[in-house]
Design a protein around this motif. Sequence first.
Motif, short mmCIF file in Angstrom:
data_model
loop_
_atom_site.label_atom_id
_atom_site.label_comp_id
_atom_site.label_asym_id
_atom_site.label_seq_id
_atom_site.Cartn_x
_atom_site.Cartn_y
_atom_site.Cartn_z
N LEU A 49 24.85 32.20 -47.04
CA LEU A 49 26.70 32.70 -46.89
C LEU A 49 26.30 34.15 -46.59
CD1 LEU A 49 27.07 30.93 -50.93
CD2 LEU A 49 28.01 30.76 -48.27
N ARG A 50 27.15 34.53 -45.94
CA ARG A 50 27.90 35.71 -45.88
C ARG A 50 28.32 36.92 -46.58
NH1 ARG A 50 25.94 37.23 -41.34
NH2 ARG A 50 27.38 38.33 -39.99
N ILE A 51 29.03 37.51 -46.96
CA ILE A 51 29.62 37.98 -47.61
C ILE A 51 30.53 39.53 -47.64
CG2 ILE A 51 27.99 39.44 -49.81
CD1 ILE A 51 30.16 39.03 -51.36
N SER A 52 31.35 40.04 -47.98
CA SER A 52 31.59 41.68 -47.09
C SER A 52 31.09 42.46 -48.48
CB SER A 52 33.22 41.69 -47.12
OG SER A 52 33.38 42.64 -46.85
N PRO A 53 30.35 43.52 -47.49
CA PRO A 53 28.98 44.15 -47.97
C PRO A 53 30.10 45.43 -48.68
CG PRO A 53 29.77 44.90 -46.54
CD PRO A 53 30.13 43.93 -45.88
N LEU A 54 29.27 45.54 -49.97
CA LEU A 54 29.56 46.84 -51.42
C LEU A 54 31.09 46.10 -51.38
CD1 LEU A 54 28.29 49.79 -48.70
CD2 LEU A 54 27.11 48.48 -50.52
N ILE A 55 31.88 45.32 -52.35
CA ILE A 55 32.23 44.60 -52.68
C ILE A 55 32.00 44.05 -54.46
CG2 ILE A 55 33.80 42.83 -53.28
CD1 ILE A 55 34.21 42.85 -50.73
N LEU A 56 30.42 43.59 -54.57
CA LEU A 56 29.91 43.81 -56.16
C LEU A 56 29.43 44.52 -56.45
CD1 LEU A 56 27.82 40.35 -54.59
CD2 LEU A 56 30.27 40.76 -55.28
N ILE A 57 28.83 45.84 -55.21
CA ILE A 57 28.19 46.98 -56.34
C ILE A 57 28.61 48.05 -56.86
CG2 ILE A 57 27.68 48.19 -54.01
CD1 ILE A 57 25.70 47.73 -57.00
N ASN A 58 30.23 47.78 -56.38
CA ASN A 58 31.30 48.91 -57.30
C ASN A 58 31.57 48.81 -58.51
OD1 ASN A 58 31.72 50.59 -54.73
ND2 ASN A 58 33.37 49.20 -53.86
N PHE A 59 32.23 47.00 -58.63
CA PHE A 59 31.70 47.08 -60.30
C PHE A 59 30.67 47.05 -61.32
CE2 PHE A 59 34.41 43.37 -57.80
CZ PHE A 59 35.82 44.30 -58.49
N ILE A 60 29.17 47.51 -60.66
CA ILE A 60 27.62 47.29 -61.38
C ILE A 60 27.97 48.85 -61.79
CG2 ILE A 60 25.63 47.18 -61.21
CD1 ILE A 60 26.72 44.35 -59.49
N GLU A 61 28.51 49.26 -59.71
CA GLU A 61 28.52 51.22 -60.41
C GLU A 61 28.95 51.73 -61.61
OE1 GLU A 61 29.32 52.04 -56.57
OE2 GLU A 61 27.10 52.47 -55.93
N ASN A 62 30.28 51.14 -61.30
CA ASN A 62 31.14 51.97 -62.46
C ASN A 62 30.47 50.74 -63.54
OD1 ASN A 62 33.21 52.36 -60.93
ND2 ASN A 62 34.33 50.57 -60.81
N ALA A 63 30.30 49.80 -64.01
CA ALA A 63 29.32 49.69 -65.33
C ALA A 63 28.22 50.97 -66.12
CB ALA A 63 28.50 48.08 -65.26
N PHE A 64 27.81 51.38 -65.45
CA PHE A 64 25.99 52.09 -65.40
C PHE A 64 27.00 53.54 -65.33
CE2 PHE A 64 23.56 49.53 -63.44
CZ PHE A 64 22.98 49.28 -64.09
N LYS A 65 28.19 53.95 -64.98
CA LYS A 65 28.63 55.54 -64.60
C LYS A 65 29.49 54.96 -65.75
CE LYS A 65 32.02 58.36 -62.13
NZ LYS A 65 32.25 58.45 -61.27
N TYR A 66 30.99 54.82 -66.55
CA TYR A 66 31.53 54.66 -68.02
C TYR A 66 30.45 53.63 -69.28
CZ TYR A 66 34.17 55.66 -63.98
OH TYR A 66 35.36 57.03 -62.64
N GLY A 67 29.83 52.79 -68.94
CA GLY A 67 29.34 52.14 -70.09
C GLY A 67 28.46 53.00 -70.35
#
Length: 146
Positions: A49-67
């Motif tokens: 499977l292939r995915i457009s890179p760095l889409i998922l990480i943005n949501f995860i980074e926000n959890a660490f930044k604002y959570g």
Amino acid sequence: RFVVSDSSKDFVPLQQDLDYIKNYIELQKLRLTNKESVIFEVEGNSADLRISPLILINFIENAFKYGVIDEASEPVIISIKVEQQTLFLNVENTISKEVTPETEKSEIGLKNTKKRLDYFYTNHYKLTIHNDLSKFIVELKIFLND
């Protein structure tokens, strides 16, 4: 290396993106005294499977930044599940009360991520964001067809 060399590609192997996320989370955990304050789960087969890179990480980074971080009673929960050609991402975090005006969210990253989803996965994804005064929950479903 992944961000610099591979993020400019339209698609990368899903496993490569998942490895990047795992490494990012492990790096974030190094800052924590309570390792149980982050729950990270990956299920399913990402082979071929292939995915457009760095889409998922943005949501995860926000959890660490604002959570709320480092509280076992209010863990950051990150779940990625792959079923056939569909990826499910669920990120849940308690919103920190310590967000200062300098770190207040501009939502630029979220807007850019939505644009990338629209561009690469038109009519092949569903993004739901629940945001109240205490919790932020992201639910993303992407059909990964090459």
